[in-house]
Design an enzyme around this catalytic site. Structure first.
Site, short mmCIF file in Angstrom:
data_model
loop_
_atom_site.label_atom_id
_atom_site.label_comp_id
_atom_site.label_asym_id
_atom_site.label_seq_id
_atom_site.Cartn_x
_atom_site.Cartn_y
_atom_site.Cartn_z
N GLY A 10 0.86 -1.18 0.00
CA GLY A 10 0.00 0.00 0.00
C GLY A 10 0.90 1.23 0.00
O GLY A 10 1.67 1.43 0.95
N GLY A 11 0.82 1.98 -1.08
CA GLY A 11 1.71 3.15 -1.21
C GLY A 11 0.94 4.46 -1.19
O GLY A 11 1.33 5.43 -1.83
N GLN A 13 -1.34 7.30 1.38
CA GLN A 13 -0.94 8.36 2.32
C GLN A 13 -0.03 7.82 3.42
O GLN A 13 1.04 8.37 3.67
CB GLN A 13 -2.19 8.97 2.97
CG GLN A 13 -3.12 9.65 1.99
CD GLN A 13 -2.65 11.06 1.68
OE1 GLN A 13 -1.57 11.26 1.14
NE2 GLN A 13 -3.48 12.02 2.02
N ILE A 14 -0.47 6.73 4.09
CA ILE A 14 0.36 6.20 5.19
C ILE A 14 1.62 5.54 4.62
O ILE A 14 2.73 5.73 5.12
CB ILE A 14 -0.42 5.18 6.06
CG1 ILE A 14 -1.67 5.83 6.64
CG2 ILE A 14 0.46 4.65 7.19
CD1 ILE A 14 -2.54 4.89 7.49
N ARG A 89 -15.17 2.89 10.92
CA ARG A 89 -14.12 1.98 10.41
C ARG A 89 -14.75 0.69 9.89
O ARG A 89 -14.30 0.11 8.91
CB ARG A 89 -13.11 1.68 11.50
CG ARG A 89 -12.31 2.89 11.94
CD ARG A 89 -11.42 2.55 13.13
NE ARG A 89 -10.64 3.69 13.58
CZ ARG A 89 -11.04 4.53 14.54
NH1 ARG A 89 -12.19 4.36 15.13
NH2 ARG A 89 -10.26 5.54 14.90
N ASN A 121 -7.85 -0.73 8.10
CA ASN A 121 -9.07 -0.84 8.92
C ASN A 121 -10.16 -1.67 8.26
O ASN A 121 -10.15 -1.81 7.04
CB ASN A 121 -9.63 0.59 9.15
CG ASN A 121 -9.03 1.23 10.38
OD1 ASN A 121 -8.82 0.57 11.39
ND2 ASN A 121 -8.77 2.52 10.27
N HIS A 176 -9.88 -1.30 18.07
CA HIS A 176 -9.65 0.03 17.49
C HIS A 176 -10.97 0.57 16.95
O HIS A 176 -11.20 0.62 15.76
CB HIS A 176 -8.61 -0.08 16.37
CG HIS A 176 -8.21 1.24 15.81
ND1 HIS A 176 -7.75 2.28 16.57
CD2 HIS A 176 -8.19 1.69 14.53
CE1 HIS A 176 -7.46 3.31 15.79
NE2 HIS A 176 -7.73 2.98 14.55
P1 A3D Z 1 -4.80 5.48 0.97
O1 A3D Z 1 -4.05 6.76 0.85
O2 A3D Z 1 -6.06 5.37 0.20
O3 A3D Z 1 -3.82 4.29 0.59
C1 A3D Z 1 -4.26 2.99 0.43
C2 A3D Z 1 -3.49 2.40 -0.73
O4 A3D Z 1 -3.87 1.03 -0.85
C3 A3D Z 1 -3.81 3.07 -2.08
O5 A3D Z 1 -2.64 3.61 -2.64
C4 A3D Z 1 -4.37 1.93 -2.92
O6 A3D Z 1 -3.99 2.00 -4.28
C5 A3D Z 1 -3.77 0.72 -2.23
N1 A3D Z 1 -4.45 -0.52 -2.56
C6 A3D Z 1 -5.77 -0.74 -2.81
N2 A3D Z 1 -5.96 -2.03 -3.10
C7 A3D Z 1 -4.77 -2.66 -3.00
C8 A3D Z 1 -4.35 -3.99 -3.17
N3 A3D Z 1 -5.21 -4.95 -3.52
N4 A3D Z 1 -3.05 -4.25 -3.00
C9 A3D Z 1 -2.18 -3.30 -2.63
N5 A3D Z 1 -2.52 -2.00 -2.47
C10 A3D Z 1 -3.81 -1.70 -2.65
O7 A3D Z 1 -5.17 5.20 2.51
P2 A3D Z 1 -4.28 5.51 3.81
O8 A3D Z 1 -2.85 5.21 3.53
O9 A3D Z 1 -4.65 6.85 4.34
O10 A3D Z 1 -4.88 4.42 4.83
C11 A3D Z 1 -4.67 3.05 4.61
C12 A3D Z 1 -5.48 2.20 5.57
O11 A3D Z 1 -5.08 2.44 6.92
C13 A3D Z 1 -6.99 2.46 5.53
O12 A3D Z 1 -7.71 1.25 5.60
C14 A3D Z 1 -7.24 3.29 6.79
O13 A3D Z 1 -8.56 3.16 7.27
C15 A3D Z 1 -6.24 2.67 7.73
N6 A3D Z 1 -5.88 3.49 8.89
C16 A3D Z 1 -5.64 2.83 10.05
C17 A3D Z 1 -5.27 3.53 11.19
C18 A3D Z 1 -5.00 2.81 12.47
O14 A3D Z 1 -4.53 3.40 13.40
C19 A3D Z 1 -5.31 1.39 12.56
C20 A3D Z 1 -5.16 4.93 11.13
C21 A3D Z 1 -5.41 5.56 9.94
C22 A3D Z 1 -5.76 4.83 8.82
#
Ligand code: A3D
Length: 319
Positions: A10-11, A13-14, A89, A121, A176
């Site tokens: 996953g590349g 935001q996080i 979530r 999540n 969470h």
């Molecule tokens: P975002 O910036 O959308 O990044 C997610 C990435 O996942 C995107 O670049 C997508 O292209 C990629 N993706 C989608 N499908 C696939 C796949 N099959 N294989 C590989 N990559 C894929 O989201 P984000 O980085 O902001 O957040 C990512 C996740 O973390 C989300 O589910 C959030 O809800 C979660 N999150 C969790 C916390 C905790 O503290 C647990 C906090 C904040 C966010």
């Protein structure tokens, strides 16, 4: 010592912030995987081009091929959709379970010896699913949530008391979600109980002030989502996961609130839940059982039941 290899699935935001933090701390070489073409390649190129300024020197590469994660020591998973305003979530369950299943199958095939930290999540369900699909030993599959929730709680305490956040120790346990359990009794400022300091400042209203901070902590993720409008928190979740990664890679045996697999601890058998755990060379080295009072036990039970319902809902969906 051989350089560690860290793969980020996953590349978005996080994922991007994780890659930059790993580079700045020189924790290991990074492979950033995403299904979006060219994006992870672009992000890692961008980060590596700043390494002269940062005075760091690691390998960073972006990829759309799982084969490139081969030999990873550590994998951090953020693949999946984030929340939008108004979403819980748990609303992400079906979409992200499909994504997590494919991630787990591929990590199993290409990085079978890795330790895996999940961030996607709904967290407790995604950790459970990854472990089920991969079949990895439970100590090698864990989730980040409590480190962030605890840091949020600590931040609010520091602001309220006018002390440095560096001196605040506060822990949040449970799932969470909105039922998470901030532990008031254990919260302290360099050993001084937070409630004692609040009573000095607010007298009889101390409990009310604490309750407001507890409430803000439980809803803190949603507060950021509401302000950002286009996604959820990403700087602090990344920092939190890196703290866990560092403890594992450096074999530090640090005590951190971790989404870990309980085998009877806290009266819970066969479920993942946010509990205090020692993180080291083997991932989760052990879970620490605290002597909770009646009120804390009851709150944790509510949270545990919420996690159980989520797992059941996921199972009913066929995962
Ligand atoms: P975002 O910036 O959308 O990044 C997610 C990435 O996942 C995107 O670049 C997508 O292209 C990629 N993706 C989608 N499908 C696939 C796949 N099959 N294989 C590989 N990559 C894929 O989201 P984000 O980085 O902001 O957040 C990512 C996740 O973390 C989300 O589910 C959030 O809800 C979660 N999150 C969790 C916390 C905790 O503290 C647990 C906090 C904040 C966010």
């Amino acid at each position: 010592m051989a350089r560690k290899k860290i793969s980020l699935i996953g590349g978005g935001q996080i994922g991007g912030v994780l890659a930059q933090l790993i580079a700045q701390k020189e924790l290991g070489d990074v492979v950033l995987f995403d299904i979006v073409e060219d994006m992870p390649q672009g992000k890692t190129l961008d980060i590596v081009e700043g390494s002269r300024v940062d005075q760091t020197d690691i390998k960073l590469s972006g990829t759309n091929s799982y084969a490139d994660i081969a030999g990873s020591d550590l994998v951090i998973v953020t693949a999946g959709l984030p929340r939008k305003p108004g979403m819980s979530r748990d609303d992400l369950l079906t979409t992200n379970a499909n994504i997590m299943k494919s991630v787990a199958e591929n990590v199993k095939e290409y990085a079978p010896n890795s330790i895996v930290i999940i961030i996607s999540n709904p967290l407790d369900a995604m950790v459970t699913l990854f472990q089920k699909v991969s079949g990895f030993p439970h100590n090698r599959v864990l989730g980040q949530a409590g480190v962030l929730d605890s840091s949020r709680f600590s931040t609010f305490i520091a602001w309220e008391l006018g002390v440095s956040v560096k001196d605040v120790n506060a822990m949040v346990l449970g799932g969470h979600g909105d039922t998470m359990v901030p532990l008031i009794r254990y919260a302290n400022v360099n050993g001084v109980p937070v409630m004692e300091l609040l009573e000095q400042k607010h007298g009889d209203n101390a409990k009310e002030v604490m309750d407001a901070m507890v409430n803000r902590t439980k809803l803190a993720g949603g507060e950021v989502v509401k302000l950002l409008k286009t996604g959820s928190a990403f700087y602090s979740p990344a920092t939190s996961a890196i703290a866990m990664a560092e403890a594992i890679l450096k074999e530090d045996n640090r005590l951190m609130p971790t989404c870990a697999y309980c085998k009877g601890e806290y009266g819970l058998d066969g479920y993942y839940l946010g509990v205090p755990a020692v993180l080291g060379a083997n991932g989760v080295e052990r879970i620490i059982e605290l002597k909770l009072n009646e009120e804390e036990t009851a709150a944790l039970e509510v949270s545990t039941n919420a996690v159980k319902s989520l797992i059941e809902a996921m199972s009913n969906l066929g995962f």
